[in-house]
Structures are given as structure tokens and as C-alpha cells.
Design an enzyme around this catalytic site. Structure first.
Site, PDB file in Angstrom:
ATOM      1  N   LYS A  84       0.811  -1.222   0.000  1.00  0.00           N
ATOM      2  CA  LYS A  84       0.000   0.000   0.000  1.00  0.00           C
ATOM      3  C   LYS A  84       0.843   1.270   0.000  1.00  0.00           C
ATOM      4  CE  LYS A  84      -0.909   0.028   5.040  1.00  0.00           C
ATOM      5  NZ  LYS A  84      -0.379   1.322   5.447  1.00  0.00           N
ATOM      6  N   ASP A  85       2.164   1.151   0.289  1.00  0.00           N
ATOM      7  CA  ASP A  85       3.046   2.325   0.257  1.00  0.00           C
ATOM      8  C   ASP A  85       3.515   2.678  -1.150  1.00  0.00           C
ATOM      9  OD1 ASP A  85       2.931   2.574   3.019  1.00  0.00           O
ATOM     10  OD2 ASP A  85       4.783   1.460   3.368  1.00  0.00           O
ATOM     11  N   ARG A 132      -7.917   8.089   5.216  1.00  0.00           N
ATOM     12  CA  ARG A 132      -9.008   7.135   4.956  1.00  0.00           C
ATOM     13  C   ARG A 132      -9.701   6.726   6.256  1.00  0.00           C
ATOM     14  NH1 ARG A 132      -9.100   1.899   6.056  1.00  0.00           N
ATOM     15  NH2 ARG A 132      -6.884   1.925   6.518  1.00  0.00           N
ATOM     16  N   ARG A 133      -8.905   6.404   7.278  1.00  0.00           N
ATOM     17  CA  ARG A 133      -9.498   6.001   8.554  1.00  0.00           C
ATOM     18  C   ARG A 133     -10.189   7.184   9.238  1.00  0.00           C
ATOM     19  NH1 ARG A 133      -4.161   3.127   9.855  1.00  0.00           N
ATOM     20  NH2 ARG A 133      -4.467   0.999   9.066  1.00  0.00           N
ATOM     21  N   ARG A 150       1.545   9.682  14.452  1.00  0.00           N
ATOM     22  CA  ARG A 150       2.600   9.033  13.667  1.00  0.00           C
ATOM     23  C   ARG A 150       3.398   8.134  14.599  1.00  0.00           C
ATOM     24  NH1 ARG A 150       6.596  11.057   9.348  1.00  0.00           N
ATOM     25  NH2 ARG A 150       6.799   8.801   9.402  1.00  0.00           N
ATOM     26  N   ARG A 156       2.525   3.931  18.814  1.00  0.00           N
ATOM     27  CA  ARG A 156       1.104   4.281  18.723  1.00  0.00           C
ATOM     28  C   ARG A 156       0.300   3.605  19.830  1.00  0.00           C
ATOM     29  NH1 ARG A 156      -0.492   5.057  12.367  1.00  0.00           N
ATOM     30  NH2 ARG A 156       1.493   5.893  11.681  1.00  0.00           N
ATOM     31  N   CYS A 243      -1.811   7.449  -2.099  1.00  0.00           N
ATOM     32  CA  CYS A 243      -2.047   6.546  -0.965  1.00  0.00           C
ATOM     33  C   CYS A 243      -2.472   7.298   0.294  1.00  0.00           C
ATOM     34  CB  CYS A 243      -0.813   5.696  -0.687  1.00  0.00           C
ATOM     35  SG  CYS A 243       0.666   6.638  -0.273  1.00  0.00           S
TER      36      CYS A 243
END
Length: 312
Positions: A84-85, A132-133, A150, A156, A243
């Protein structure tokens, strides 16, 4: 092919714990399939060096450009990326030689006191780094305060207990690869939060003219995962979204009446959660690219471009 016909492969990877864990798994699979030893080479990327939010860096390619450059220069022979990156456009001179079977692509909640998303009180602080989230969490209308964050997985998660957040949303695949699934309080249903295109999948890349390495890596390729990822990323590309855009896409291959069928879902959501479009399409896995283009065209017809423009 044996280790006598090809020397040690140098595999370029980011140095984070998740990246090296993923890369070591690929390295072990290469050696198991071929007997060829593999050495990991750590490469620092722009995304690793900067503390700025990924969306502000431009998003696309910040975790892969330096690794691809090393591959093109011959410093390394193979690169492993979180798929996805990758930018949606192919990189001249390079080829994705293998897409191994992917982990569960869904998002996961890590919350205080074992809470699920629906159990978090209004005003609860939920951390995530992905637009997106952010968009999809706001669209649920649960009254959550979504906080941009981040850092690596452990950084996190440490912000939840006894930190300043009530929960964080992370990719379940990363938690699985790091052995952190026990921290998950809920795996989010794609009906609530649809995953990012290619989430949970790895891209194993080499130089296009390196035929020996291409043949070596072919043993790692999973046709169903590749079809799903092609469908998801074609949707993203046809929407002309990077992305870091609030675009989600998730494909699955299942047995249909006439053989395997690919079921693709995608959505574009306004960053403030106020509006969104979602659609789906089904067809044969070999037609993954066509399915992705057609679903993107449907979403554009229904206003996806305006939603993405507003989110910028």
C-alpha cells in the site's frame, strides 16, 4: 535453482521492526524455496527520517523511493515493500516479481479497558495517521474525536494505556506480523471501515532485466492475492488518488457458480465524514484490472472526485 548458481541475495528494507520482520519472512521463504541465502540491507527513507505527517510529505512513495533507487543502482537485488506504500504508477526498470499470500487486510482497534468501537463514549480520543481512517471513523457518527498520530506500532499503542488516547486504529496485518494481536480489542468489519487498497499485502520487487532473480521470486507469488491487489490498486489509480487520499478498496476471491470470482468493494469518503460514495463489482480474477477501472468510473460518476478535492 540452487545456491551454487546464484550468490547471496541482498534484500533492501526499511529498518523499522515491522519492515524487517516482513522482509525477514520473505527472505526465509526465498531460502526455503531455493536454498539461496538472503542478507537484509537496511535503507533509510524520507518517510522514516521525517516527523511530518505523511500526507504533508506528499504521501506517495516516501517509504519506497530510496529503496527503489538502491535496487536500480544495484546496491540491492530485491526489495520488500508494504504494497500500500507503493505509488500506483509502475517504476521503469523494476518489476513486482512476487505478491505473497497476504495477512488479514482489515483494520483493528486497540482500546483501553477492552472496549470496542461502539462502546467508546462520545468524545473519546481515537488516534490514526490515515486520512481514509479519519474520514470513515467520522462518517460512523459516533461522536469520536479523531486525533492524527505518527510513529511505529508500539509507539502508537503506547499512547492508549496509560497514554493520552482512548484507542488507536492500526492495520491488523502489522499487529499480526509483530505478534501483537493480543492487544486488539476489535477487528473492524469492512462494512464499518473498509481497508486501504493492498493493505496487508507485500510487494517483492527486483530489476526487470534480472531474469534469475525474477525466476527465484516467482515461487513466492500467490495468484489470488495478486488479483485482489491489482483490482484494489487499479481502482485507486483510476480515481487518480494517492495513498494518502480517503480512498478504500477491498477485494476477495471466492468460489462462485462458474469457478473463482473476485468481489471488489471501494469507497471514497469526505474527510469530515459528512458524505461518501461506496460501490461494488464482481467478475473473474483474471479481469481484476477491468473490474477496478469500472468500479472507479462508477464512483466518479457518483461524485468521488469532488469528495477527494474537498479532502485536499
Amino acid at each position: 535453482m540452487t545456491a551454487t548458481t546464484i550468490g547471496t541475495l541482498r534484500l533492501g528494507t526499511r529498518a523499522s521492526q515491522l519492515a524487517t520482520t516482513q522482509s525477514q519472512a520473505v527472505a526465509d521463504a526465498i531460502t526455503a524455496a531455493s536454498g539461496v541465502p538472503v542478507e537484509l540491507v537496511h535503507i533509510s527513507t524520507e518517510g522514516d527520517r521525517s516527523s511530518v505527517a505523511i500526507a504533508q510529505l506528499g504521501g506517495t512513495g516516501v517509504f519506497v523511493t530510496a529503496i527503489r533507487q538502491a535496487l536500480l543502482e544495484g546496491t540491492v537485488d530485491v526489495a520488500v515493500h508494504s504494497y500500500k506504500d507503493l505509488p500506483t504508477l509502475p517504476e521503469p526498470g523494476l518489476t513486482i516479481a512476487a505478491v505473497p499470500p497476504r495477512e488479514d487486510p482489515r483494520d483493528a482497534l486497540v482500546a483501553r479497558d477492552g472496549l470496542t468501537l461502539g462502546e467508546l463514549p462520545a468524545g473519546a480520543r481515537v488516534g490514526t495517521g490515515a486520512p481514509r481512517r479519519v474520514a470513515q471513523l467520522r462518517a460512523l457518527g459516533l461522536g469520536l474525536e479523531v486525533v492524527p498520530i505518527r510513529g511505529n506500532v508500539d509507539t502508537r499503542m503506547a499512547r492508549v494505556v496509560p497514554g493520552d488516547l482512548d484507542a488507536v486504529v492500526l492495520a491488523r496485518a502489522g499487529l499480526s506480523r509483530l505478534g501483537r494481536l493480543s492487544a486488539v480489542t476489535e477487528t473492524l468489519d469492512p462494512l464499518q471501515v473498509l481497508p486501504a487498497p493492498a493493505q496487508g499485502a507485500l510487494a517483492v520487487e527486483c530489476r526487470g532485466n534480472d531474469e534469475r532473480t525474477r525466476q527465484l521470486l516467482a515461487a513466492l507469488d500467490d495468484a489470488a492475492t495478486r488479483a485482489c491487489v491489482v483490482a484494489e490498486r487499479t481502482t485507486l489509480a483510476a480515481l487518480e488518488a494517492g495513498c494518502s487520499a480517503p480512498v478504500a478498496a477491498y477485494a476477495e476471491v471466492a468460489e462462485g457458480e462458474d469457478g473463482p470470482e473476485l468481489f471488489l468493494r471501494a469507497s471514497v469518503t469526505a474527510l469530515d465524514g459528512s458524505d461518501g460514495v461506496r460501490g461494488s463489482i464482481t467478475g473473474p480474477p483474471p479481469e481484476a484490472e477491468r473490474l477496478g477501472r469500472e468500479l472507479a468510473a462508477e464512483l466518479l460518476d457518483r461524485g468521488a472526485a469532488e469528495l477527494m478535492a474537498a479532502s485536499r
